[in-house]
Design an enzyme around this catalytic site. Structure first.
Site, short mmCIF file in Angstrom:
data_model
loop_
_atom_site.label_atom_id
_atom_site.label_comp_id
_atom_site.label_asym_id
_atom_site.label_seq_id
_atom_site.Cartn_x
_atom_site.Cartn_y
_atom_site.Cartn_z
N SER A 1 39.75 35.90 32.91
CA SER A 1 38.71 36.69 33.57
C SER A 1 38.57 36.42 35.06
CB SER A 1 37.35 36.48 32.89
OG SER A 1 36.86 35.19 33.15
N LYS B 1 32.60 31.66 36.67
CA LYS B 1 32.37 33.02 37.18
C LYS B 1 31.90 32.94 38.63
CE LYS B 1 32.78 35.10 33.15
NZ LYS B 1 34.16 35.25 32.80
#
Length: 150
Positions: free
Chosen positions: A71, A108
């Protein structure tokens, strides 16, 4: 194509465990290495480089972890990469962070828009995570370096 899995933290390591055998400074060439056209070689070693001192600004607050998943590939973080995480840095917009969301550790991008907080992936296959009030999320640390093998 479905994403294989979100980028997660696999394990946390103490920096002394990982870099303990790299205590001795290593030679550093001061001239840069051309990634385009070659330049005349420079055989001079001008100083030493201590990787531990270069990567770890605050030893008591620094940890290492392995990334897992895809991701964050758009930000240069790939499956199996080693992350250097500093827990003493206050996160701000654009920082890459390790967050604990509902008991799961994730890496993230930290983004605050007004009063709303998001955790953003850097792979279009993963939607932004909008944190809702009452959701359990803790920013565990800020990623300062990424190390990956070629």
């Amino acid at each position: 194509m479905l994403p294989s899995q979100p980028l997660r933290i696999q394990a946390l390591l103490d920096p002394e465990q990982l870099l303990g055998n790299l205590d001795a400074p290593r030679p550093l060439f001061l001239s840069r290495v051309a990634a385009g056209f070659p330049s005349p070689a420079d055989d001079h070693v001008d100083q030493d480089l201590d990787l531990h001192a270069y990567l770890v600004r605050n030893p008591p607050g620094t940890y290492f972890a392995r990334a897992e998943g895809d991701s964050m590939t758009g930000k240069g973080i790939h499956d199996g990469d080693l992350l250097v995480i500093d827990r003493t840095i206050e996160p701000s917009n654009g920082h890459t962070v390790v967050a604990v969301l509902n008991g799961e550790m994730l890496v993230k991008e930290y983004r605050r828009m007004g009063r709303q907080l998001y955790l953003l992936a850097h792979n279009e296959l993963y939607p932004p995570i909008r944190l809702s009030e009452g959701e359990e999320c803790r920013i565990w640390g800020v990623v300062t370096h990424v190390i990956h093998a070629l």
